[in-house]
Write an enzyme that holds these catalytic residues in place. Structure first.
Site, mmCIF file in Angstrom:
data_model
loop_
_atom_site.group_PDB
_atom_site.id
_atom_site.type_symbol
_atom_site.label_atom_id
_atom_site.label_comp_id
_atom_site.label_asym_id
_atom_site.label_seq_id
_atom_site.Cartn_x
_atom_site.Cartn_y
_atom_site.Cartn_z
ATOM 1 C CB ILE A 304 -0.932 0.018 1.221
ATOM 2 C CG1 ILE A 304 -1.813 -1.228 1.244
ATOM 3 C CG2 ILE A 304 -1.796 1.272 1.236
ATOM 4 C CD1 ILE A 304 -2.665 -1.360 2.492
ATOM 5 C CB CYS A 305 1.149 4.265 0.068
ATOM 6 S SG CYS A 305 1.737 5.960 -0.155
ATOM 7 C CG LEU A 306 7.203 2.895 1.614
ATOM 8 C CD1 LEU A 306 8.110 3.578 0.609
ATOM 9 C CD2 LEU A 306 7.620 3.223 3.041
#
Length: 356
Positions: A304-306
């Site tokens: 998720i994201c990073l």
């Protein structure tokens, strides 16, 4: 506050001194009233009831403007259009096991001193509230016994609406807001099935959450709650295994071998791996190692994201042969930039040396 500052700079206050009262409180009231008029039926009809949560603790300086705004709002709307529910803790102290109502009495007294009188009390406690405690709260807080609700500890959070229904909380709120003619009984059949089905789950799934802030689990609260809902939908109970990304790194093997060994044992003992969002370059190497382990051992992985950036970097380094692959977010000088800022959201123009 930003809205008030902008209005002052545009001259909307005609040179008057800008103050918390009335300018900030008026902005809060206007905001609440504008939200309450937004249609919720997909057409033009506004909501019947607008729920506003005022967080924090009574007496905190941060909440004072909001409490004053709500005091003014309650006066202007009238009693039939305003229902105040005060949430308070009823602790049990010492070995005697007596439920103490003094904290609630004091917080209600403080609230009344600020001009707000609660219509209902929502009392948190470990065990169900005994009758004598309710009577004492009613006497000293000026709240009818039937309006004193008890939210005691339950097996899972989905039981909370059910215990409130059993205490007829909906009837007390409907009566206070004079909505008896338009409100029907609560539809909680599907909700009840969900609460009971969770209680009956017997199998669990181990999910390794590899992050930077594992010492403060609330940092990933939204992720944990999403995992809970997803697991229940799959008839599983989630078992979150917290893994600090830094502990997976080779440097930790030398400085803290026990932590390094435990982190890898936890990771390898999990059924799937999740890497959530984060900022900065601390722990990046450990996250890349976790993503590499997941890919090579065919362990389900969610970034998720990073975490998504990590999967791209790991794949680029170990499969595509870009040994220096990195993200522009934390390495602007990499010759193999595989994750870059979108031009339309880039705040500081930074370019990688080469892009592939």
């Amino acid at each position: 506050f930003q809205s008030v500052i902008e209005k002052e700079r545009k001259g909307d206050y005609l040179g008057k001194t800008v103050q918390v009262v009335p300018h900030v409180t008026d902005e809060i009231k206007q905001w609440i009233q504008s939200v309450s008029s937004v249609p919720v039926d997909g057409q033009t009809r506004p909501a019947d009831v607008c729920v506003i949560e005022l967080g924090g603790t009574v007496g905190d300086i941060e909440s004072m403007p909001f409490i004053e705004a709500l005091r003014q709002l309650s006066f202007s709307l009238g009693k039939d259009n305003f229902c105040l529910i005060h949430v308070s803790l009823v602790p049990v102290l010492g070995v005697v096991g007596e439920q103490k109502t003094k904290p609630t009495q004091h917080s209600v007294r403080e609230l009344r001193a600020l001009g707000l009188t609660p219509d209902l009390l929502a009392c948190r406690s470990a065990q169900p509230l005994i009758g004598s405690a309710k009577e004492k709260l009613s006497q000293f807080c000026h709240v009818p016994v039937e309006n004193i609700l008890n939210i005691h500890d339950v097996p899972n959070i989905w039981h909370v609406p059910l215990i409130l229904r059993n205490q007829k909380a909906h009837e007390a709120i409907i009566k206070q807001l004079n909505l008896s003619r338009s409100a029907g009984p609560p539809e909680l059949r599907d909700w009840t099935l969900m609460a009971e089905s969770y209680d009956n789950l017997s199998t669990s799934v181990k999910i390794a959450l590899v992050g930077k802030y594992t010492n403060l689990s609330d940092s990933y609260l939204s992720v944990v709650k999403a995992l809970l809902h997803a697991s229940v939908a799959c008839s599983q109970k989630p078992s979150i295994q917290w893994v600090s990304a830094s502990d997976l790194e080779d440097a930790t093997a030398a400085s803290a071998p026990d932590a390094h060994t435990k982190a890898w044992e936890t990771l390898k003992g999990s059924s799937c791996i999740l890497i959530p969002g984060g900022f900065g370059d601390r722990g990046i190497s450990g996250m890349i190692l976790a993503a590499k382990y997941a890919r090579e051992n065919k362990v389900p992985y969610l970034g998720i994201c990073l975490g998504m950036q990590i999967s791209v970097i790991e794949m680029s380094r170990h499969v595509l042969g870009l040994g220096n692959a990195d993200s522009e977010e934390f390495n602007t000088d990499t010759p193999d930039c595989v994750v870059m800022y979108m031009p339309e959201v880039l705040l500081c123009p930074v370019m990688c040396k080469t892009r592939r």
